[in-house]
Design a protein around this motif. Structure first.
Motif: not given
Length: 497
Positions: A286-290, A219-224, A306-308, A430-437
């Motif tokens: 937004f939308d699983k990855g933004i 994957s590639v992570t793109v930043c602005w 954004v993760n692609l 390909s998405s962003t994830v977070k940890m929940y206690s």
């Protein structure tokens, strides 16, 4: 010179007056015409100085209403319109096709685009044989091709790339990830970059170029994080486009081809959720990855990430259009005995700076779950088997914007690839994830706080359970389960499970 100009204008005015007198729509009569003719004959007997009557101006809409009957372009024959279109270049011909339905049909004529295609080929350093070009653009061959054939070929030529070369390079697969091994190389060689277009409520569009990319093995992570950002609540949509950016663009280069990858609504009523925060920013997903970072205390944007996934990324970045994304063909396996297939799971946890976790699990076999047996699951790490537990470094999401830096704890990027027994992609996420206690549900030998990571979309679900070990300042991944709908497996293998 001045006298000649005056005489020309006077003659032009007399001609216009004469047309108005002869036209029945002007309201003139035979009696008035004869009276005016008599006065002109009497005027010739006694020469008098030239007298100029004041010019009466009329509104433009009155002249249009009196001088025209309908739209002249609609009354023109198609042959004449095609002749006019033949003088346009490709860009103008493409734009004029959006005027109306008739222009759209005529502007997509193979006869027009075949000529433009031939002229574009002649500009290239490599030229095919003359006999080949004559055969390619002959009238018989042009008419045999389906509508839009030559237009598609020309747009590919104008885009400035040859797909045969990079498609050949992408055939070499990485045995560890199941993705093309030269994806990053091809992306860099073709100078493929990604742009985002923000549209506000008034329809105004603002384009931002990427400022940073981080390549992983799948994957590639793109930043602005640079630019003059608008306020978040004034925006309507976000569009992600793939483009080709030459290293040294020339002044006469053609406009870059844009391929839509994703379009996301940014209203508060849209699908977004609070992702995390630190002392300076708060992050929305937004939308699983933004990811969009906002400065705390206001709604001004600080950065966008954004993760692609590498799966079909080059095709999605090149072969779509500005308004329509690339749709890959459905590559289904033909084997109904899918229950005995061994799957491969490759998972990477990372952020825009470093890799956090990278593991490959193979082979994995499906198990039926739920009373209705509507789902199947792959268990990569079983919490009851301590030997399978994996230590994980600190999980966080670093960021930087406007000279400031920060780090959002307990969130990162996830790249997941599931391959079937033939090493074909079965599910790519390909998405962003977070940890929940969570409360201590699993009975483990470890003493520490438990966290859970959940990801779900239309294709499947992922569940990960972590335990924080305070003594060693590390997480331990003690459970990893992937769940799919049973009908997805049936569609992929074109059979029953």
């Amino acid at each position: 010179m001045a006298t000649g100009l005056v005489e020309f204008l006077l003659n032009l005015r007399r001609g216009l007056v004469k047309d108005e007198e002869n036209s029945p729509a002007r309201g003139g009569t035979r009696v008035e015409e004869s009276a005016r003719a008599g006065r002109r004959r009497d005027d010739t007997s006694m020469p008098t100085p030239l007298q100029r009557e004041p010019c009466k101006t009329r509104p433009a809409f009155e002249l249009c209403a009196k001088g025209s009957h309908g739209n002249y372009m609609e009354r023109l024959p198609s042959e004449i319109i095609l002749k006019i279109f033949s003088f346009l270049d490709a860009s103008s011909l493409f734009n004029i096709s959006f005027v109306n339905k008739r222009f759209h049909d005529l502007a997509n004529s193979n006869a027009l685009w075949s000529v433009l295609y031939a002229s574009e080929i002649e500009k290239k350093m490599w030229r095919p044989p003359v006999s080949m070009m004559k055969e390619a653009v002959s009238s018989t061959v042009v008419e045999e091709k389906p509508a839009g054939y030559w237009k598609k070929l020309l747009l590919k030529e104008m885009a400035g790339y040859k797909d045969t070369m990079w498609k050949t390079e992408l055939k070499h697969m990485n045995p560890h990830t199941g993705m093309p091994a030269l994806t990053e190389h091809v992306l860099r060689r073709l100078d493929i970059q990604w742009e985002i277009t923000l549209t506000n409520r008034n329809g105004r569009e603002i384009v931002y170029k990427q400022t940073h990319t981080f390549f992983e093995d799948s994957s590639v992570t793109v930043c602005w994080n640079h630019g003059i950002w608008p306020l978040m609540y004034t925006l309507n949509t976000l569009q992600l486009h793939g483009i080709m950016c030459p290293a040294s663009p020339a002044p006469g280069d053609k406009p870059r081809w844009r391929s839509l990858i994703r379009k996301t609504a940014l209203q508060r009523t849209g699908r977004w959720s609070f992702f995390g925060a630190d002392r300076l920013v708060k992050v929305l997903e937004f939308d699983k990855g933004i990811l969009i970072g906002l400065w705390r205390g206001n709604w001004k944007i600080a950065f966008i990430m954004v993760n692609l996934h590498f799966h079909k990324l080059i095709e999605r970045s090149l072969l779509g259009s500005r308004f329509c994304p690339y749709m890959p063909a459905d590559d289904s396996a033909v084997d109904p005995d899918c229950s005995r297939h061994g799957y491969t799971l490759h998972i990477v946890l990372h952020n825009p700076v470093r890799q956090i976790l990278c593991r490959r699990f193979s082979p994995l076999y499906t198990r039926r779950v739920m009373p209705q047996r509507e789902f199947v699951q792959l268990i990569a790490i079983d919490f009851a088997n301590v030997s399978e537990h994996v230590p994980v470094a600190k999980i966080s999401l670093p960021w930087q914007a406007e000279g400031l830096k920060g780090e959002v704890e307990r969130c990162c990027m996830m790249t997941l690839t599931v391959l079937d027994e033939a090493q074909r992609p079965f599910w790519c996420a390909s998405s962003t994830v977070k940890m929940y206690s969570r409360q201590r549900v699993l009975e483990l030998e470890y003493e520490g706080e438990q966290f859970i990571v959940l990801y779900e979309d239309a294709e499947g679900k992922v569940k990960m359970t972590f335990v924080w070990m305070e003594e060693v300042q590390h997480y331990f991944l003690v459970q990893l389960v992937t769940i799919f709908p049973a009908d997805k497996v049936q569609r992929h293998f074109s059979g029953e499970c």
